[in-house]
Design a protein around this motif. Sequence first.
Motif, mmCIF file in Angstrom:
data_model
loop_
_atom_site.group_PDB
_atom_site.id
_atom_site.type_symbol
_atom_site.label_atom_id
_atom_site.label_comp_id
_atom_site.label_asym_id
_atom_site.label_seq_id
_atom_site.Cartn_x
_atom_site.Cartn_y
_atom_site.Cartn_z
ATOM 1 N N ASN A 227 1.550 0.998 -9.826
ATOM 2 C CA ASN A 227 0.230 0.086 -9.363
ATOM 3 C C ASN A 227 -0.477 0.967 -8.428
ATOM 4 O O ASN A 227 -1.562 0.158 -7.927
ATOM 5 C CB ASN A 227 0.792 -1.217 -8.973
ATOM 6 N N GLY A 228 -0.230 2.019 -7.755
ATOM 7 C CA GLY A 228 -1.108 2.812 -6.907
ATOM 8 C C GLY A 228 -0.614 3.010 -5.575
ATOM 9 O O GLY A 228 -1.215 3.441 -4.576
ATOM 10 N N ALA A 229 0.518 2.228 -5.124
ATOM 11 C CA ALA A 229 1.152 2.527 -3.838
ATOM 12 C C ALA A 229 1.586 3.966 -3.697
ATOM 13 O O ALA A 229 1.773 4.598 -4.539
ATOM 14 C CB ALA A 229 2.510 1.674 -3.674
ATOM 15 N N THR A 230 1.346 4.267 -2.485
ATOM 16 C CA THR A 230 1.668 5.664 -1.905
ATOM 17 C C THR A 230 3.269 5.733 -1.668
ATOM 18 O O THR A 230 3.745 5.135 -1.063
ATOM 19 C CB THR A 230 0.853 6.091 -0.790
ATOM 20 N N PHE A 231 3.603 6.767 -2.200
ATOM 21 C CA PHE A 231 5.272 7.110 -2.137
ATOM 22 C C PHE A 231 5.546 7.985 -0.969
ATOM 23 O O PHE A 231 4.971 9.158 -1.111
ATOM 24 C CB PHE A 231 5.745 7.872 -3.421
ATOM 25 N N ILE A 232 6.224 7.549 -0.230
ATOM 26 C CA ILE A 232 6.744 8.269 0.951
ATOM 27 C C ILE A 232 8.256 8.252 1.091
ATOM 28 O O ILE A 232 8.824 7.367 0.839
ATOM 29 C CB ILE A 232 6.217 7.662 2.222
ATOM 30 N N LYS B 195 0.857 -1.173 0.028
ATOM 31 C CA LYS B 195 0.096 -0.040 0.064
ATOM 32 C C LYS B 195 0.649 1.130 0.110
ATOM 33 O O LYS B 195 0.655 2.174 -0.527
ATOM 34 C CB LYS B 195 -0.794 0.071 1.099
ATOM 35 N N TYR B 196 2.067 1.063 0.499
ATOM 36 C CA TYR B 196 3.090 2.319 0.475
ATOM 37 C C TYR B 196 4.338 1.814 0.303
ATOM 38 O O TYR B 196 4.852 0.735 0.622
ATOM 39 C CB TYR B 196 2.996 2.840 2.124
ATOM 40 N N VAL B 197 5.166 2.867 -0.529
ATOM 41 C CA VAL B 197 6.546 2.519 -0.666
ATOM 42 C C VAL B 197 7.244 3.491 0.122
ATOM 43 O O VAL B 197 7.039 4.793 -0.280
ATOM 44 C CB VAL B 197 6.931 2.543 -2.212
ATOM 45 N N VAL B 198 8.165 3.142 1.222
ATOM 46 C CA VAL B 198 8.779 3.999 1.986
ATOM 47 C C VAL B 198 10.281 3.980 1.776
ATOM 48 O O VAL B 198 10.772 3.260 1.627
ATOM 49 C CB VAL B 198 8.457 3.624 3.565
ATOM 50 N N VAL B 199 10.865 5.269 1.386
ATOM 51 C CA VAL B 199 12.208 5.464 1.030
ATOM 52 C C VAL B 199 12.873 6.246 1.873
ATOM 53 O O VAL B 199 12.631 7.376 2.001
ATOM 54 C CB VAL B 199 12.210 5.788 -0.771
ATOM 55 N N GLY B 200 14.037 5.642 2.387
ATOM 56 C CA GLY B 200 14.988 6.353 3.043
ATOM 57 C C GLY B 200 16.340 6.101 2.666
ATOM 58 O O GLY B 200 16.529 5.206 1.902
ATOM 59 N N MET B 201 17.401 6.818 3.515
ATOM 60 C CA MET B 201 18.706 6.659 2.801
ATOM 61 C C MET B 201 19.193 5.220 2.988
ATOM 62 O O MET B 201 19.075 4.513 3.744
ATOM 63 C CB MET B 201 19.525 7.476 3.704
ATOM 64 N N ASP B 202 19.758 5.071 1.706
ATOM 65 C CA ASP B 202 20.082 3.511 1.338
ATOM 66 C C ASP B 202 21.615 3.464 0.773
ATOM 67 O O ASP B 202 21.251 3.610 -0.532
ATOM 68 C CB ASP B 202 19.216 2.461 0.854
#
Length: 260
Positions: A144-149, A120-127
Amino acid sequence: MEHKDYKCYLIDLDGTIYRGSDTIESGVRFIHRLQEKNIPHLFLTNNSTRTPQMVVDKLRGHGVNTDIYHVYTPVLATESYLLSQNPDATKIPIYIIGQIGLVQGLLKNERFYYDDRNPKYVVVGMDTDLTYHKIRVATRAIRNGATFIGTNADKNLPSGDELLPGNGALCTMIEVATGVKPTYIGKPSSIIVASALKMLNAQGQDAILVGDNYDTDIMAGINCNIDSLLTLTGVTNKEQLKEKDKKPTYIVENLDEWKL
């Protein structure tokens, strides 16, 4: 320097209390003075790679003794934000790009589970171990509709004499691939500041945001109508300030100049 009395402080770390592995002594003395006077405060960092305990351990190495209840990270704010968006959901599928601070921080909450198929969510942090595969999975999920955080929008991270690519740079790659802008949680977003004030049970007019970076710390204060204190011990210098339309409420060479 004359200023109003503030009941609580939101304090940046890198560039304010330390600079990488170097201690900023005036920043440490400032924290000791806050502690002696029992003035409520939170360390408000944009770093999503460290757990709160890792932040506590790092601060101890610079001469500041504190605990995890005084540390507020974009991971904690992201957790709070996602839960507020899904009050009735028992299970929330998320795909995470990030390091131990983010992965462990979110997945320790049993309401979240890792899903690289249909999150449901894609959560992106430093990697720092970012791969093409991770970008591909995130891009597919968002299309595909996931919310981008995004945990934070920092485009660069200072490291010695070098500016490293920051999480904002990683998120921009995904934004270009998907055409979707992320919702950013960390400074200068009002999301993390509102969440931190809630933790302190404080009102905006009673708080001041302290930091060295105009684009994150000071803009966070401006975006939330909270007073701000810029210390010239880190990223932003006086020359750069001249170009800014909106100024910090206060500017000091270092935090020894700030009276409590």
